[in-house]
Write a protein that holds these residues in place. Sequence first.
Motif, mmCIF file in Angstrom:
data_model
loop_
_atom_site.group_PDB
_atom_site.id
_atom_site.type_symbol
_atom_site.label_atom_id
_atom_site.label_comp_id
_atom_site.label_asym_id
_atom_site.label_seq_id
_atom_site.Cartn_x
_atom_site.Cartn_y
_atom_site.Cartn_z
ATOM 1 N N GLY A 96 28.613 -16.549 0.795
ATOM 2 C CA GLY A 96 28.149 -15.302 0.600
ATOM 3 C C GLY A 96 27.200 -15.187 2.120
ATOM 4 O O GLY A 96 25.904 -14.342 1.930
ATOM 5 N N VAL A 97 26.752 -15.176 2.576
ATOM 6 C CA VAL A 97 25.876 -15.339 4.271
ATOM 7 C C VAL A 97 26.473 -14.214 5.078
ATOM 8 O O VAL A 97 27.762 -14.377 5.436
ATOM 9 N N GLU A 98 25.441 -13.199 4.980
ATOM 10 C CA GLU A 98 26.120 -12.032 6.420
ATOM 11 C C GLU A 98 26.261 -12.552 8.197
ATOM 12 O O GLU A 98 24.493 -13.256 8.051
ATOM 13 N N THR A 99 26.880 -12.625 8.773
ATOM 14 C CA THR A 99 26.857 -12.907 9.909
ATOM 15 C C THR A 99 26.735 -11.212 10.743
ATOM 16 O O THR A 99 28.145 -10.510 10.280
ATOM 17 N N GLU A 100 26.211 -11.483 12.017
ATOM 18 C CA GLU A 100 26.912 -10.543 12.636
ATOM 19 C C GLU A 100 28.462 -10.701 13.415
ATOM 20 O O GLU A 100 28.805 -12.440 13.223
ATOM 21 N N PRO A 101 28.588 -9.842 14.098
ATOM 22 C CA PRO A 101 30.237 -10.038 14.631
ATOM 23 C C PRO A 101 30.312 -11.307 15.389
ATOM 24 O O PRO A 101 28.936 -11.230 16.223
ATOM 25 N N ILE A 102 30.614 -11.921 15.583
ATOM 26 C CA ILE A 102 31.245 -13.285 16.832
ATOM 27 C C ILE A 102 31.370 -12.226 18.380
ATOM 28 O O ILE A 102 32.053 -11.700 18.928
ATOM 29 N N ARG A 103 30.030 -13.589 19.127
ATOM 30 C CA ARG A 103 30.583 -11.384 20.533
ATOM 31 C C ARG A 103 30.460 -13.101 21.855
ATOM 32 O O ARG A 103 30.453 -14.439 21.583
ATOM 33 N N LEU A 104 30.869 -13.012 22.825
ATOM 34 C CA LEU A 104 30.916 -13.993 23.962
ATOM 35 C C LEU A 104 30.075 -13.571 24.451
ATOM 36 O O LEU A 104 29.694 -12.923 26.019
ATOM 37 N N ASP A 105 29.012 -14.681 25.074
ATOM 38 C CA ASP A 105 28.302 -15.053 26.482
ATOM 39 C C ASP A 105 28.914 -14.932 27.593
ATOM 40 O O ASP A 105 29.554 -16.196 28.121
ATOM 41 N N PRO A 106 28.473 -13.886 28.029
ATOM 42 C CA PRO A 106 29.359 -13.420 29.549
ATOM 43 C C PRO A 106 28.919 -15.151 30.360
ATOM 44 O O PRO A 106 29.569 -14.504 31.840
ATOM 45 N N HIS A 107 28.298 -15.171 30.568
ATOM 46 C CA HIS A 107 27.386 -16.514 31.564
ATOM 47 C C HIS A 107 27.713 -17.485 31.824
ATOM 48 O O HIS A 107 27.866 -18.079 32.259
ATOM 49 N N SER A 116 21.185 -15.250 8.494
ATOM 50 C CA SER A 116 19.991 -15.303 8.388
ATOM 51 C C SER A 116 19.391 -16.080 7.913
ATOM 52 O O SER A 116 19.675 -16.104 6.927
ATOM 53 N N ASP A 117 18.576 -16.954 7.645
ATOM 54 C CA ASP A 117 17.727 -17.529 6.645
ATOM 55 C C ASP A 117 17.190 -16.856 5.280
ATOM 56 O O ASP A 117 17.249 -15.446 5.819
ATOM 57 N N PRO A 118 17.308 -17.139 4.199
ATOM 58 C CA PRO A 118 16.553 -16.798 3.248
ATOM 59 C C PRO A 118 15.423 -15.799 3.516
ATOM 60 O O PRO A 118 15.200 -15.001 2.704
ATOM 61 N N ASP A 119 14.480 -15.966 4.309
ATOM 62 C CA ASP A 119 13.387 -15.629 4.880
ATOM 63 C C ASP A 119 13.569 -14.621 6.459
ATOM 64 O O ASP A 119 12.555 -14.570 6.264
ATOM 65 N N GLY A 120 14.808 -14.095 6.498
ATOM 66 C CA GLY A 120 15.597 -13.535 7.381
ATOM 67 C C GLY A 120 15.240 -14.547 8.847
ATOM 68 O O GLY A 120 14.579 -13.502 10.625
ATOM 69 N N LEU A 121 15.050 -15.191 8.969
ATOM 70 C CA LEU A 121 14.397 -16.279 10.529
ATOM 71 C C LEU A 121 15.900 -16.421 10.981
ATOM 72 O O LEU A 121 17.136 -16.655 10.302
ATOM 73 N N PRO A 122 16.089 -15.821 12.274
ATOM 74 C CA PRO A 122 17.240 -15.662 12.998
ATOM 75 C C PRO A 122 17.529 -16.963 13.404
ATOM 76 O O PRO A 122 17.030 -17.714 13.918
ATOM 77 N N LEU A 123 19.049 -17.077 13.061
ATOM 78 C CA LEU A 123 20.018 -18.850 12.631
ATOM 79 C C LEU A 123 21.027 -18.310 13.728
ATOM 80 O O LEU A 123 21.287 -17.113 13.677
ATOM 81 N N GLU A 124 21.050 -19.145 14.949
ATOM 82 C CA GLU A 124 22.594 -18.621 15.760
ATOM 83 C C GLU A 124 23.639 -19.794 15.523
ATOM 84 O O GLU A 124 22.907 -20.756 15.564
ATOM 85 N N LEU A 125 24.918 -19.770 15.643
ATOM 86 C CA LEU A 125 26.237 -20.593 15.832
ATOM 87 C C LEU A 125 26.664 -20.207 17.181
ATOM 88 O O LEU A 125 26.723 -19.486 17.566
ATOM 89 N N TYR A 126 26.399 -21.609 17.813
ATOM 90 C CA TYR A 126 27.243 -21.441 19.040
ATOM 91 C C TYR A 126 28.199 -21.696 19.456
ATOM 92 O O TYR A 126 27.821 -23.507 19.023
ATOM 93 N N GLU A 127 29.494 -22.502 19.617
ATOM 94 C CA GLU A 127 30.852 -22.964 19.919
ATOM 95 C C GLU A 127 30.535 -23.328 21.408
ATOM 96 O O GLU A 127 30.241 -23.368 22.701
#
Length: 130
Positions: A96-107, A116-127
Amino acid sequence: MLLQAVHHIAIICTDYHRSKTFYTDVLGLQVIREVYRAERDSWKLDLALGEQYIIELFSFPDPPARVSRPEASGLRHLAFAVADITAAVQQLQDKGVETEPIRLDPHTQQRFTFFSDPDGLPLELYEVRD
């Protein structure tokens, strides 16, 4: 000053039980210790990722809101490395966690996304691939 590593990250939440569930059941962090500090009406939860102590989760009565937009000054986000971002995103969405679309780091040419966590803290997944 001879820094060795990041020791931990401290997060203050607004709803302790909701955030504890998010960080343990959704993200899969392991509880090291949980302490209730009666004199401060505050919980402190120490969490690990694998063998590494990583997060202190605190609760306090009525903590003030903090700006958490990515371009606000201060801590921008907390990033977690994953081997397969597509699978990790699917696991979050299945819980039930919403994520943004997967993007590509151009560098770096690595894929990443935010949620986001339950308080809106931005969290990132980095492959991170070998």
